[in-house]
Design a protein around this motif. Structure first.
Motif, PDB file in Angstrom:
ATOM      1  N   ILE A 257       0.833  -1.211   0.000  1.00 16.59           N
ATOM      2  CA  ILE A 257       0.000   0.000   0.000  1.00 16.59           C
ATOM      3  C   ILE A 257       0.867   1.262   0.000  1.00 16.59           C
ATOM      4  O   ILE A 257       0.383   2.360   0.260  1.00 16.59           O
ATOM      5  N   GLY A 258       2.165   1.068  -0.317  1.00 12.00           N
ATOM      6  CA  GLY A 258       3.045   2.213  -0.489  1.00 12.00           C
ATOM      7  C   GLY A 258       3.553   2.846   0.781  1.00 12.00           C
ATOM      8  O   GLY A 258       4.006   3.992   0.767  1.00 12.00           O
ATOM      9  N   THR A 259       3.494   2.131   1.905  1.00  4.81           N
ATOM     10  CA  THR A 259       3.967   2.673   3.176  1.00  4.81           C
ATOM     11  C   THR A 259       5.100   1.796   3.701  1.00  4.81           C
ATOM     12  O   THR A 259       4.849   0.702   4.217  1.00  4.81           O
ATOM     13  N   PRO A 260       6.344   2.239   3.560  1.00  2.00           N
ATOM     14  CA  PRO A 260       7.456   1.413   4.042  1.00  2.00           C
ATOM     15  C   PRO A 260       7.515   1.376   5.565  1.00  2.00           C
ATOM     16  O   PRO A 260       7.531   2.412   6.225  1.00  2.00           O
ATOM     17  N   VAL A 261       7.474   0.181   6.121  1.00  3.03           N
ATOM     18  CA  VAL A 261       7.620  -0.018   7.561  1.00  3.03           C
ATOM     19  C   VAL A 261       8.920  -0.789   7.767  1.00  3.03           C
ATOM     20  O   VAL A 261       9.076  -1.907   7.268  1.00  3.03           O
ATOM     21  N   ILE A 262       9.854  -0.174   8.498  1.00  5.32           N
ATOM     22  CA  ILE A 262      11.213  -0.709   8.603  1.00  5.32           C
ATOM     23  C   ILE A 262      11.419  -1.367   9.962  1.00  5.32           C
ATOM     24  O   ILE A 262      11.057  -0.805  10.994  1.00  5.32           O
ATOM     25  N   TYR A 263      12.004  -2.561   9.929  1.00  2.72           N
ATOM     26  CA  TYR A 263      12.334  -3.301  11.151  1.00  2.72           C
ATOM     27  C   TYR A 263      13.839  -3.555  11.197  1.00  2.72           C
ATOM     28  O   TYR A 263      14.489  -3.764  10.157  1.00  2.72           O
ATOM     29  N   LEU A 264      14.385  -3.526  12.399  1.00  3.27           N
ATOM     30  CA  LEU A 264      15.783  -3.861  12.627  1.00  3.27           C
ATOM     31  C   LEU A 264      15.838  -5.249  13.242  1.00  3.27           C
ATOM     32  O   LEU A 264      15.214  -5.502  14.271  1.00  3.27           O
ATOM     33  N   SER A 265      16.571  -6.157  12.609  1.00  3.68           N
ATOM     34  CA  SER A 265      16.602  -7.550  13.056  1.00  3.68           C
ATOM     35  C   SER A 265      18.044  -7.996  13.244  1.00  3.68           C
ATOM     36  O   SER A 265      18.763  -8.234  12.270  1.00  3.68           O
ATOM     37  N   TYR A 266      18.493  -8.078  14.499  1.00  2.00           N
ATOM     38  CA  TYR A 266      19.830  -8.571  14.801  1.00  2.00           C
ATOM     39  C   TYR A 266      19.819 -10.098  14.904  1.00  2.00           C
ATOM     40  O   TYR A 266      18.791 -10.703  15.194  1.00  2.00           O
ATOM     41  N   ASP A 267      20.985 -10.725  14.658  1.00  4.66           N
ATOM     42  CA  ASP A 267      21.043 -12.176  14.815  1.00  4.66           C
ATOM     43  C   ASP A 267      21.023 -12.534  16.305  1.00  4.66           C
ATOM     44  O   ASP A 267      21.320 -11.706  17.175  1.00  4.66           O
TER      45      ASP A 267
END
Length: 465
Positions: A174-184
């Protein structure tokens, strides 16, 4: 069926000579060591796997920059030329200009892992852009005392590793970037330990913004940490607005680098074959085949030769050598096409990376200058957006912050300075712009002029009338 059981005539480490009942000698050689391949290039050959997985591309790009001499040198050149000094343009508001100058000079000053100031951030962002094609600067805001007043400033800018970034696929539709940070998991478990009793953990935690550490403690970070769009930015290269990622600058080099690596492996295999060529001795003829005793006697002579040994060579003994032809190593142009493809992918004139050129180097650099200018414009807009937020959070109204870059060294100094002087003579530009673009500091030159006027040096060194 006749049983042709083979008999081992001689055996040593890594090799053996086998003789069967029909008098056929077979030489077997097993390499004592296996060369380690350039493993990070293995996946390049599987184009679908690499190009469908952006994080794999990041991994390959990082290692290409680190290990490949041509690619690494090209990226260094791009970064070195692209990053010049960034300057603040006056806004007309003296108080805001002082705040902005303080932020430019002191951002990241309380972070032990980074040198202070905006310039080190720009160097790191340029390196990220020209390797991965994506950079994620993250702001950490804090109240900072300047003089007698306190202002809210992004006192820390942290670049997040693109390999740790994940996007919400549904939100992208829907054109809305949702950013997540994922560490190992290994890093997560380390960061969640008590840093007061563990110096290593304390050092690691200093490199991560406090707001992210707080979220890690609350969510454990297993499924990723949502990054507030107010504080994280995504600067991406050559990408449409609805596309998730920017295009890594080095992605177009994959095929050319893989081809060059295969050619080198071919040369190594041929050279190894030439050094370990197989020699075949044929004894006897179809009408008069050699018996076992003669084969054994001849084998003993050639396997353990001595300087005083005399061999009586029979008319039915012939010698053949089996191995690759050395002529293939003489093809001088076999690397040319692959190297040309690599330079085209990098977009850097060979006159810069290799030195020397038959063409006009200034003309060949024009396209490179434009390519670097794109990054400078993108980064300049990002810095201006931070300055706008500083103005907004500290209740400054009608502020339009602007930044500028000093001239890149790729430009022709003589032509540029002649053009600047021509503009100044016609009254098209100011004295300050003339000095700045010529590489002189306006304020310093103004102070010098005032000192010379007071000391009388101006009259002493006046031009002849």
């Amino acid at each position: 069926m006749e049983d042709n059981t083979a008999e081992i005539v001689q055996e040593s480490q890594g090799s053996a000579i086998v003789l069967d009942d029909n008098g056929l000698a077979i030489g077997i050689r097993v390499p004592s060591s296996v060369k380690t391949p350039v493993s990070y290039l293995d996946s390049i050959k599987k184009y679908e796997d690499v190009y469908n997985d952006m994080h794999k591309q990041f991994e390959v790009c990082t290692k290409l920059y680190k290990y490949n001499p041509v690619v690494g040198n090209a990226v260094d050149i791009l970064v070195d030329f692209a990053v010049t000094e960034m300057k603040l343009e006056p806004t007309g508001n003296k108080e805001f200009d002082e705040i902005a100058s303080h932020w430019f000079a002191n951002v990241n000053e309380d972070v032990e892992l980074y040198p202070p100031g905006i310039q080190p951030i720009l160097w790191e962002m340029a390196l990220e852009y020209f390797t991965h094609g994506n950079s994620f600067p993250y702001d950490t805001w804090k109240n900072i005392e300047i003089g007698t007043k306190t202002y809210k400033l992004p006192h820390r800018i942290t670049l997040i590793n693109p390999s740790a970034i994940r996007f919400d696929e549904f939100a992208l539709q829907i054109g809305t970037p949702v950013i997540y940070l994922s560490y190992d998991m290994k890093l997560l478990s380390t960061l969640l330990k008590d840093g007061r009793s563990n110096k290593e953990v304390s050092i690691l935690r200093k490199g991560i913004p406090t707001s992210i550490l707080t979220k890690l403690k609350k969510t454990s970070g297993v499924n990723g940490i949502w990054l507030d769009p107010r504080f994280v930015s995504h600067i991406k290269r050559k990408s449409k607005s609805y596309q998730t990622w920017g295009t890594p600058y080095l992605a177009r080099c994959f095929s050319a680098v893989a081809l060059l690596e295969r050619l080198r492996q071919l040369d190594e295999a041929i050279s190894d074959g030439l050094m370990n060529i197989v020699t075949i001795f044929k004894i006897g003829t179809d009408d008069f085949p050699a018996d076992d005793a003669r084969l054994r006697a001849f084998a003993a002579l050639v396997k353990n030769p001595k300087p005083t040994t005399t061999i009586v060579w029979g008319h039915d003994v012939t010698v053949e050598q089996v191995g690759p032809e050395g002529k293939i190593l003489q093809f001088k142009d076999k690397y040319s096409d692959a190297k040309q493809d690599l330079h085209l992918a990098l977009g850097i004139p060979s006159s810069i990376t290799l030195g020397g050129s038959n063409t006009d180097p200034y003309a060949s650099m024009l396209h490179l200058v434009e390519r670097l200018t794109v990054w400078r414009k993108q980064t300049g807009l990002w810095v201006e957006s931070r300055l706008k937020k500083i103005a907004e959070y500290n209740d400054f109204e009608d502020i339009v912050p602007k930044v500028s870059w000093t001239r890149m060294n790729l430009a022709n100094d003589k032509d540029v300075k002649n053009l600047i002087l021509a503009f100044r003579d016609r009254g098209l530009i100011s004295i300050q712009t003339t000095l700045d673009q010529s590489g002189y500091n306006y304020q310093r030159e103004t102070d010098h002029k005032e000192d010379e006027s007071k000391s009388g040096a101006e009259d002493l060194f006046a031009p002849p009338v």
